[in-house]
Write an enzyme that holds these catalytic residues in place. Structure first.
Site, PDB file in Angstrom:
ATOM      1  N   GLU A 112      -7.407  10.237 -13.640  1.00 57.87           N
ATOM      2  CA  GLU A 112      -7.672   8.977 -12.939  1.00 57.87           C
ATOM      3  C   GLU A 112      -8.984   8.999 -12.176  1.00 57.87           C
ATOM      4  O   GLU A 112      -9.634   7.965 -12.050  1.00 57.87           O
ATOM      5  CB  GLU A 112      -6.498   8.540 -12.055  1.00 57.87           C
ATOM      6  CG  GLU A 112      -6.283   9.288 -10.775  1.00 57.87           C
ATOM      7  CD  GLU A 112      -5.103   8.742  -9.950  1.00 57.87           C
ATOM      8  OE1 GLU A 112      -4.936   7.517  -9.871  1.00 57.87           O
ATOM      9  OE2 GLU A 112      -4.361   9.555  -9.389  1.00 57.87           O
ATOM     10  N   LYS A 157      -4.979   0.517  -5.674  1.00 56.29           N
ATOM     11  CA  LYS A 157      -4.119   1.357  -4.846  1.00 56.29           C
ATOM     12  C   LYS A 157      -2.679   0.861  -4.860  1.00 56.29           C
ATOM     13  O   LYS A 157      -1.742   1.641  -4.922  1.00 56.29           O
ATOM     14  CB  LYS A 157      -4.656   1.381  -3.408  1.00 56.29           C
ATOM     15  CG  LYS A 157      -3.863   2.255  -2.464  1.00 56.29           C
ATOM     16  CD  LYS A 157      -3.985   3.714  -2.848  1.00 56.29           C
ATOM     17  CE  LYS A 157      -3.169   4.638  -1.964  1.00 56.29           C
ATOM     18  NZ  LYS A 157      -3.008   5.964  -2.587  1.00 56.29           N
ATOM     19  N   CYS A 214      -5.796  -7.047  -5.631  1.00 55.62           N
ATOM     20  CA  CYS A 214      -6.558  -7.989  -4.816  1.00 55.62           C
ATOM     21  C   CYS A 214      -6.259  -7.821  -3.325  1.00 55.62           C
ATOM     22  O   CYS A 214      -5.166  -7.393  -2.952  1.00 55.62           O
ATOM     23  CB  CYS A 214      -6.198  -9.404  -5.212  1.00 55.62           C
ATOM     24  SG  CYS A 214      -6.263  -9.704  -6.974  1.00 55.62           S
ATOM     25  N   HIS A 243       5.319  22.455 -30.777  1.00 55.69           N
ATOM     26  CA  HIS A 243       5.967  21.470 -31.653  1.00 55.69           C
ATOM     27  C   HIS A 243       4.998  20.375 -32.070  1.00 55.69           C
ATOM     28  O   HIS A 243       5.409  19.258 -32.363  1.00 55.69           O
ATOM     29  CB  HIS A 243       7.211  20.895 -30.968  1.00 55.69           C
ATOM     30  CG  HIS A 243       8.253  21.937 -30.719  1.00 55.69           C
ATOM     31  ND1 HIS A 243       9.038  22.459 -31.725  1.00 55.69           N
ATOM     32  CD2 HIS A 243       8.590  22.605 -29.588  1.00 55.69           C
ATOM     33  CE1 HIS A 243       9.835  23.382 -31.219  1.00 55.69           C
ATOM     34  NE2 HIS A 243       9.576  23.497 -29.934  1.00 55.69           N
ATOM     35  N   TRP A 264      -8.993  -8.257  -8.219  1.00 54.92           N
ATOM     36  CA  TRP A 264      -8.779  -7.271  -9.289  1.00 54.92           C
ATOM     37  C   TRP A 264      -8.311  -8.082 -10.490  1.00 54.92           C
ATOM     38  O   TRP A 264      -7.225  -8.650 -10.479  1.00 54.92           O
ATOM     39  CB  TRP A 264      -7.723  -6.268  -8.850  1.00 54.92           C
ATOM     40  CG  TRP A 264      -7.563  -5.085  -9.741  1.00 54.92           C
ATOM     41  CD1 TRP A 264      -8.327  -3.955  -9.770  1.00 54.92           C
ATOM     42  CD2 TRP A 264      -6.543  -4.895 -10.731  1.00 54.92           C
ATOM     43  NE1 TRP A 264      -7.836  -3.080 -10.707  1.00 54.92           N
ATOM     44  CE2 TRP A 264      -6.751  -3.624 -11.316  1.00 54.92           C
ATOM     45  CE3 TRP A 264      -5.477  -5.659 -11.191  1.00 54.92           C
ATOM     46  CZ2 TRP A 264      -5.944  -3.114 -12.321  1.00 54.92           C
ATOM     47  CZ3 TRP A 264      -4.668  -5.156 -12.192  1.00 54.92           C
ATOM     48  CH2 TRP A 264      -4.907  -3.899 -12.749  1.00 54.92           C
ATOM     49  N   ARG A 290      -8.162  -0.742  -2.202  1.00 55.22           N
ATOM     50  CA  ARG A 290      -7.138  -1.262  -3.101  1.00 55.22           C
ATOM     51  C   ARG A 290      -7.659  -1.437  -4.524  1.00 55.22           C
ATOM     52  O   ARG A 290      -6.883  -1.616  -5.452  1.00 55.22           O
ATOM     53  CB  ARG A 290      -6.634  -2.615  -2.583  1.00 55.22           C
ATOM     54  CG  ARG A 290      -5.901  -2.503  -1.264  1.00 55.22           C
ATOM     55  CD  ARG A 290      -5.699  -3.855  -0.640  1.00 55.22           C
ATOM     56  NE  ARG A 290      -4.810  -4.698  -1.391  1.00 55.22           N
ATOM     57  CZ  ARG A 290      -3.507  -4.824  -1.160  1.00 55.22           C
ATOM     58  NH1 ARG A 290      -2.962  -4.141  -0.189  1.00 55.22           N
ATOM     59  NH2 ARG A 290      -2.765  -5.626  -1.876  1.00 55.22           N
ATOM     60  N   LYS A 326      -3.934  13.240 -11.891  1.00 60.08           N
ATOM     61  CA  LYS A 326      -4.972  13.249 -10.863  1.00 60.08           C
ATOM     62  C   LYS A 326      -6.336  13.422 -11.504  1.00 60.08           C
ATOM     63  O   LYS A 326      -7.285  12.711 -11.189  1.00 60.08           O
ATOM     64  CB  LYS A 326      -4.688  14.415  -9.902  1.00 60.08           C
ATOM     65  CG  LYS A 326      -4.974  14.176  -8.476  1.00 60.08           C
ATOM     66  CD  LYS A 326      -3.889  13.514  -7.686  1.00 60.08           C
ATOM     67  CE  LYS A 326      -3.390  12.226  -8.250  1.00 60.08           C
ATOM     68  NZ  LYS A 326      -2.296  11.621  -7.511  1.00 60.08           N
ATOM     69  N   ASN A 341      -3.279 -13.658  -4.346  1.00 55.43           N
ATOM     70  CA  ASN A 341      -2.900 -12.381  -4.969  1.00 55.43           C
ATOM     71  C   ASN A 341      -1.629 -12.630  -5.771  1.00 55.43           C
ATOM     72  O   ASN A 341      -0.735 -13.318  -5.278  1.00 55.43           O
ATOM     73  CB  ASN A 341      -2.561 -11.330  -3.913  1.00 55.43           C
ATOM     74  CG  ASN A 341      -3.785 -10.809  -3.200  1.00 55.43           C
ATOM     75  OD1 ASN A 341      -4.892 -11.228  -3.489  1.00 55.43           O
ATOM     76  ND2 ASN A 341      -3.570  -9.910  -2.252  1.00 55.43           N
ATOM     77  N   GLY A 342      -1.525 -12.051  -6.942  1.00 57.60           N
ATOM     78  CA  GLY A 342      -0.310 -12.210  -7.746  1.00 57.60           C
ATOM     79  C   GLY A 342      -0.638 -12.879  -9.067  1.00 57.60           C
ATOM     80  O   GLY A 342      -1.810 -12.973  -9.461  1.00 57.60           O
ATOM     81  N   GLU A 393       1.430  15.806 -12.788  1.00 58.82           N
ATOM     82  CA  GLU A 393       0.709  15.260 -11.639  1.00 58.82           C
ATOM     83  C   GLU A 393      -0.747  15.753 -11.621  1.00 58.82           C
ATOM     84  O   GLU A 393      -1.668  14.982 -11.349  1.00 58.82           O
ATOM     85  CB  GLU A 393       1.453  15.642 -10.344  1.00 58.82           C
ATOM     86  CG  GLU A 393       0.809  15.184  -9.056  1.00 58.82           C
ATOM     87  CD  GLU A 393       0.536  13.689  -8.972  1.00 58.82           C
ATOM     88  OE1 GLU A 393       1.018  12.919  -9.814  1.00 58.82           O
ATOM     89  OE2 GLU A 393      -0.206  13.282  -8.057  1.00 58.82           O
TER      90      GLU A 393
HETATM   91  C1  AGP Z   1      -1.564   8.038  -8.045  1.00 61.17           C
HETATM   92  O1  AGP Z   1      -2.676   8.797  -7.861  1.00 61.17           O
HETATM   93  C2  AGP Z   1      -1.747   6.703  -8.566  1.00 61.17           C
HETATM   94  N1  AGP Z   1      -2.767   6.022  -7.901  1.00 61.17           N
HETATM   95  C3  AGP Z   1      -0.489   5.913  -8.935  1.00 61.17           C
HETATM   96  O2  AGP Z   1       0.101   6.619  -9.968  1.00 61.17           O
HETATM   97  C4  AGP Z   1       0.567   5.600  -7.847  1.00 61.17           C
HETATM   98  O3  AGP Z   1       1.225   6.749  -7.461  1.00 61.17           O
HETATM   99  C5  AGP Z   1       1.540   4.559  -8.436  1.00 61.17           C
HETATM  100  O4  AGP Z   1       0.844   3.386  -8.723  1.00 61.17           O
HETATM  101  C6  AGP Z   1       2.703   4.264  -7.518  1.00 61.17           C
HETATM  102  O5  AGP Z   1       2.314   3.697  -6.306  1.00 61.17           O
HETATM  103  P1  AGP Z   1       3.297   3.620  -5.090  1.00 61.17           P
HETATM  104  O6  AGP Z   1       3.643   5.010  -4.695  1.00 61.17           O
HETATM  105  O7  AGP Z   1       2.540   2.900  -4.025  1.00 61.17           O
HETATM  106  O8  AGP Z   1       4.514   2.868  -5.553  1.00 61.17           O
END
Ligand code: AGP
Length: 606
Positions: A486, A601, A2, A502, A75, A27, A483, A99-100, A479
């Protein structure tokens, strides 16, 4: 997650709020709304969907022109995305954005229902609004204090009281909130980009603090209601850094910014060809007595930690481990005095990561935060901070933040190796020089991104992909796979190359795409054998390797070659085509690259 914006001043508040919310879109959100304190009752407009839906609603039902209001992008956590569940939420004389998560909202709701109140949403935030209204008898700060004393959970709040025109009240616990200072206008927001167009001067509210904003002043109080003098910070990021700058997406812009970000992170920490971390609060004494290093983070940050772990082990010859923050925080980890816990986070606000940091501190470990956002919760809670200098990262998919996290961790590994005499000064000097040379090697990879685009077009219709590699290449595989899934919504899995046989190899059939990463000389032949095992079973292989690597024709369908550098630093080069591959797959499939579905984000909830 949010977003919150609040404004009081001489401008048209509705316009400032919408503009601020637009700068928080990155975000991630599913609904939006604003409340304005003009003449008469508070005006509220909110709707499910993007800001364009809110815009349309405001056109149908024009808001009053006034100088005070609050806005929110939601969100969903409690209650599905819907008009009713969108913020702001109101009690009789109170309207707020939140937020929260309020953990005891169900009990509080029951209490309020018994007291005759009814609810129009399923949210915990509306419970907060009604409880605040219940406690309101003319003194807003007293009502906020009473309410928050009964609440368990996390919150950042911006509140309007119907009989307090021109004033915004704010409070926070665990969820971030800043106040911004202007001339005759003041702001409150959950993140800096919302303010940048109007001011760079801001303060971060600390745990339990409350603020009252009026057009000419901001007062901040601690949880006991005593006034607090806040340190004013200046945002180094300018508006341009938070705009797309001619690129079609933030993600592509941020991928291209990696060379500069790397330079900005490494150069200030190199003196006489050697790495120094004393100005970041990391003493040689501390590094000398460190027994083990534990690197903790979530998602991409955790993947950066995996590379860092290997660099630390192989250079400093000291035990190093990585952990996922949400696991670490609940498993009573074995860390204590003389352990170095490195907390990796771009935003500095990830709730699980912050909790992991607090736990490590409680246990007596020294906590070092590798963080991008200055003044963020993690930066403020850690014993020392090694700031990465990536500038604002707006795309949900983390790219440049990953590279600078790696750079920061390489610096830690090199300094550890130097002061513990695990490597000669000459060797450390050589690697430091190689690290400084990486931006120049990244350039040609970025300039030749059309080749990656072409490859993406060949794989874009796959329904599932595998990524494989060993050691550092395995961390990269994880990674690259994250990427891809997501932002393109294609299923993919990453495997340590030797592990495939395995179990998972049973999924390989004719045409199954496999991205194989093989940049480490000492295990090159081993990885090659694993790739052959997959290829023999029909895999279609995209092979990522060094320029000089010998790639037998029967191993790969497509080969992506990278410039030569020390094996240890190869992740800084090999990540680029993986990021670009994910980016182009997403673009070609028509996905929302910068704001992928369901993601946020900054993950400020558990
Ligand atoms: C990465 O592409 C993601 N959006 C996510 O994994 C992100 O790295 C993770 O939420 C951690 O966020 P931060 O680095 O702000 O703690």
């Amino acid at each position: 997650m949010c977003g919150i914006v609040g404004y009081t001043g001489f401008r048209n508040a509705a316009e400032v709020l919408l503009d601020g919310l637009r700068h928080l879109e990155y975000r991630g959100y599913d609904s939006a709304g604003i409340a304005l304190a003009g003449e008469g009752p508070l005006y509220v407009a909110k709707t499910q969907g993007k800001l364009s839906a809110l815009d349309a609603l405001l056109k149908q039902n024009p808001p009053p022109v006034c100088g005070c209001g609050i806005g929110h992008t939601r969100w969903a956590t409690h209650g599905a995305p819907s008009d009713q569940n969108s913020h702001p939420h109101s009690g009789r004389r109170v309207t707020l954005v939140h937020n929260g998560i309020i953990e005891n909202y169900a009990q509080l709701k029951l209490f309020l229902e018994k007291a005759g109140r009814s609810f129009s949403s399923e949210t915990d935030s509306e419970v907060l609004a009604q409880l605040l209204d219940h406690h309101y008898h003319g003194d807003p700060l007293e009502a906020i204090r009473c309410t928050l004393a009964e609440v368990r959970g996390s919150y950042a709040l911006a509140i309007l009281f119907e009989d307090q025109p021109g004033k915004i009240f704010a409070a926070r616990r665990e969820s971030p909130l800043i106040v911004g200072y202007g001339e005759g206008e003041q702001f409150v927001a959950s993140d800096i980009p919302a303010l940048l167009k109007y001011t760079r001067s801001y303060s971060v509210l600390d745990e339990g603090e409350m603020a009252v904003l009026e057009n000419r002043r901001v007062q901040v109080f601690n949880a006991f209601g005593q006034p607090v003098e806040k340190q004013r910070l200046t945002a180094e990021w300018d508006m341009e850094a938070a705009e797309k700058g001619g690129y079609p997406h933030f993600m592509l812009k941020e991928i291209h910014e990696q060379a500069d970000a790397l330079r900005a992170t490494v150069e200030p920490r190199v003196r006489g060809g050697l790495p120094f971390l004393d100005e970041d609060g990391i003493s040689d004494e501390l590094l000398r007595r460190t027994r083990q290093v534990v690197l903790v983070g979530c998602g991409t940050a955790m993947h950066a930690g995996m590379v860092g772990r290997q660099a630390i082990e192989s250079l400093a010859r000291i035990p190093a481990h990585t952990d996922i923050a949400s696991e670490f925080r609940y498993r009573d980890p074995l860390v204590g005095p003389d352990d170095l816990v490195v907390i990796v986070s771009q935003s500095g606000e990830t709730l699980d990561t912050l909790a992991a940091l607090k736990l490590a501190r409680e246990k007596g470990a020294f906590t070092l935060a590798v963080v991008n956002v200055v003044g963020s919760s993690i930066a403020r809670a850690a014993d020392a901070v090694l700031y990465t200098h990536a500038g604002p990262e707006i795309a949900v998919a983390s790219t440049k933040a990953y590279s600078v996290q790696l750079a920061a961790l390489y610096l830690v590994a090199l300094r550890l190796a130097l002061v513990r005499r695990a490597q000669s000064e000459e060797a450390v000097r050589g690697l430091t020089e190689a690290l400084r040379g990486i931006p120049a090697l990244q350039r040609p990879i970025l300039e030749e991104c059309s080749r990656v685009k072409y490859l993406a077009s060949r794989y874009m219709n796959s329904s599932s992909l595998f990524f494989m590699g060993r050691q550092m290449d395995y961390a990269l595989a994880l990674e690259g796979s994250l990427k891809l899934k997501e932002i393109s919504y294609i299923h993919s899995e990453a495997y340590a190359a030797g592990e495939l046989k395995h179990g998972t190899i049973s999924l390989i059939e004719q045409g199954t795409p496999v991205v194989a990463i093989a940049t480490q000389r000492h295990i090159y032949e081993k990885t090659l054998s694993n790739v052959k095992e997959a290829r023999t079973r029909g895999a279609r292989v995209l092979f990522v390797c060094k320029e000089s690597a010998e790639v037998p024709a029967e191993v790969a369908d497509d080969v992506l070659r990278l410039p030569e550098c020390d094996d240890l630093l190869m992740p800084l080069l090999a990540i680029l085509p993986l990021q670009l591959f994910a980016y182009y797959m997403s673009v070609l499939r028509g996905c929302d690259v910068d704001k992928p579905r369901n993601l946020a984000k900054s993950v400020t909830v558990e």
